[in-house]
Motif scaffolding. Structure first.
Motif, PDB file in Angstrom:
ATOM      1  N   THR A 199      46.006  16.533  48.133  1.00  0.00           N
ATOM      2  CA  THR A 199      45.041  17.167  49.040  1.00  0.00           C
ATOM      3  C   THR A 199      45.734  17.614  50.314  1.00  0.00           C
ATOM      4  N   ARG A 200      46.570  16.757  50.878  1.00  0.00           N
ATOM      5  CA  ARG A 200      47.300  17.115  52.107  1.00  0.00           C
ATOM      6  C   ARG A 200      48.154  18.358  51.888  1.00  0.00           C
ATOM      7  N   SER A 201      48.895  18.363  50.780  1.00  0.00           N
ATOM      8  CA  SER A 201      49.781  19.487  50.493  1.00  0.00           C
ATOM      9  C   SER A 201      48.994  20.783  50.288  1.00  0.00           C
ATOM     10  N   SER A 202      47.900  20.715  49.538  1.00  0.00           N
ATOM     11  CA  SER A 202      47.110  21.918  49.240  1.00  0.00           C
ATOM     12  C   SER A 202      46.433  22.459  50.494  1.00  0.00           C
ATOM     13  N   VAL A 203      45.853  21.562  51.301  1.00  0.00           N
ATOM     14  CA  VAL A 203      45.158  22.006  52.517  1.00  0.00           C
ATOM     15  C   VAL A 203      46.168  22.567  53.525  1.00  0.00           C
ATOM     16  N   LEU A 204      47.337  21.944  53.625  1.00  0.00           N
ATOM     17  CA  LEU A 204      48.369  22.450  54.539  1.00  0.00           C
ATOM     18  C   LEU A 204      48.779  23.875  54.176  1.00  0.00           C
ATOM     19  N   GLU A 205      48.881  24.122  52.878  1.00  0.00           N
ATOM     20  CA  GLU A 205      49.263  25.460  52.419  1.00  0.00           C
ATOM     21  C   GLU A 205      48.195  26.484  52.766  1.00  0.00           C
ATOM     22  N   ILE A 206      46.939  26.069  52.730  1.00  0.00           N
ATOM     23  CA  ILE A 206      45.831  26.998  52.965  1.00  0.00           C
ATOM     24  C   ILE A 206      45.599  27.251  54.458  1.00  0.00           C
ATOM     25  N   ILE A 207      45.691  26.195  55.285  1.00  0.00           N
ATOM     26  CA  ILE A 207      45.280  26.348  56.684  1.00  0.00           C
ATOM     27  C   ILE A 207      46.228  27.237  57.498  1.00  0.00           C
ATOM     28  N   HIS A 208      47.357  27.612  56.917  1.00  0.00           N
ATOM     29  CA  HIS A 208      48.250  28.529  57.621  1.00  0.00           C
ATOM     30  C   HIS A 208      48.083  29.975  57.146  1.00  0.00           C
TER      31      HIS A 208
END
Length: 313
Positions: A199-208
Motif C-alpha cells: 500500500t505504501r509503495s502504490s500510494v507513493l507512486e500515485i501521489i506524485h
C-alpha cells in the motif's frame, strides 16, 4: 461483466482438472502402501493383497484417477482409512472453522495493513513511517508459530485476558470470536506487513502524479485527495496482494490451527499425514487448492469492477 464472468468460469475447468491431476499424482507417487496401512502391522501378504484389490489399488494409475474423479464430481471424496468417515463430511465440518479463521485474519490484515500503508506514504520518512516499515519487516520475517506462542504467553499466560486455545461453541458468537482473536492476529500478522508495504509503495507512486497536484490545486481536502484520487488508483496491486494472501492464509492455517488446537482443515491435514490417511490428505489438499483458484477468480472479477481501464476482450 456477465460474459466475462462466464468466460472466466469456463477457463477454470482446465485449471481445476490440472489441480486434481497434481493432487492425485502427489498422493499416488509418495512412498508407502495404503493397503499395508489399513491391514496393520500383523497382516499377511494375502490379506494386504485382498485389501489392495478391494480398494482398486491394483489398477493402473489412470483408472484410479478417473474413478476418483467420477466420485469427486458427485461430491464423493472417498472414505478415511483411519476412521471410516466420509472425507467430504469430515472436511465440511471443519471447513467452516478454517474459512472463518482465514476471513478474520484477512480482515485484520487489510484494516491494519492498508491504514498503516496509507499513513506511511502520506508521512514519508517520518518517525511513523520508519517504525511502521520496521515492524513490517519483523512481520514478514518472523515465523508464524513463534508469533502465536509469543501472543499466548503475553495475553493468555501473563495477562489472562484471552482464551488460550480451541473454539468454544459457534464461531460467530461472542465467545467464538474471543477464541478467534489470537489465532486470527497470528495468521494475519504476516499478511498485514505485506499489505502495508505494498500500500505504501502504490500510494507513493500515485501521489506524485500530476493529477494529484491538480486535485490539491483545486482546493480539495487532503483526505479527499488521498482516499478518492490516490488510494482508489492504487487499489489494483493491493487487491492482488490481498487475494494471494487470502489463499496463503488458508494454507498457513495448518500451523496456526496446530498451535491453537483449532479443529480446522489444516489440523485435519496434519493428523491425516501422520496417520498416512491418504484419502483424507487428498481431499483436504484438493479443497484448499480449489478454494485458492476460486479466490483468484474473485480477484479478477474485482479488477474488472473497480478499474474500467482494464479490457478483457
Amino acid at each position: 461483466m456477465t460474459g466475462y464472468i462466464v468466460k472466466r468460469l469456463l477457463q477454470l475447468i482446465p485449471v481445476l482438472i490440472g489441480v486434481s491431476i497434481v493432487v492425485f499424482l502427489m498422493i499416488y507417487l509418495i512412498p508407502g502402501d495404503a493397503a499395508e496401512v489399513i491391514a496393520g502391522p500383523t497382516a499377511t501378504a494375502e490379506e494386504i493383497a485382498n485389501i489392495r484389490i478391494k480398494l482398486g489399488l491394483d489398477q493402473p494409475a489412470y483408472v484410479q484417477y478417473f474413478r476418483y474423479m467420477s466420485g469427486v464430481v458427485r461430491g464423493d471424496l472417498g472414505y478415511s482409512f483411519q476412521t471410516g468417515q466420509a472425507v467430504s463430511e469430515a472436511i465440511a465440518t471443519r471447513y467452516v472453522n478454517t474459512f472463518g479463521l482465514a476471513l478474520f485474519s484477512a480482515l485484520i490484515a487489510v484494516i491494519i495493513g492498508v491504514t498503516a500503508g496509507i499513513i506511511s506514504a502520506v508521512k514519508q520518512n517520518s518517525w511513523f513511517d520508519h517504525i511502521c516499515m520496521s515492524i513490517s519487516i519483523l512481520g514478514i520475517s518472523a515465523p508464524t508459530f513463534w508469533i502465536g506462542l509469543l501472543l499466548i504467553i503475553i495475553f493468555c499466560v501473563e495477562l489472562k485476558i484471552l482464551p488460550i486455545s480451541g473454539l468454544s461453541g459457534q464461531l460467530w458468537t461472542l465467545d467464538g470470536m474471543k477464541h478467534m482473536i489470537l489465532p486470527a492476529v497470528t495468521l494475519g500478522f504476516n499478511s498485514s506487513a505485506m499489505i502495508a508495504r505494498m500500500t505504501r509503495s502504490s500510494v507513493l507512486e500515485i501521489i506524485h502524479q500530476d493529477y494529484i497536484m491538480t486535485a490539491r490545486a483545486k482546493g480539495l481536502s487532503e483526505f479527499i485527495v488521498i482516499m478518492k484520487h490516490a488510494f482508489k488508483n492504487a487499489l489494483i496491486p493491493i487487491i492482488t496482494v490481498v487475494g494471494i494472501d487470502f489463499g496463503s492464509l488458508l494454507g498457513g492455517a495448518v500451523v496456526v490451527e496446530s498451535v491453537f488446537a483449532i479443529n480446522g482443515i489444516g489440523r485435519l491435514m496434519v493428523q491425516s499425514i501422520n496417520a498416512r490417511d491418504f484419502p483424507m490428505v487428498q481431499g483436504t489438499v484438493l479443497v484448499v487448492a480449489t478454494t485458492f483458484v476460486l479466490i483468484n477468480l474473485m480477484v479478477d472479477i474485482i479488477y474488472a469492477a473497480i478499474d474500467p481501464r482494464i479490457s478483457y476482450k
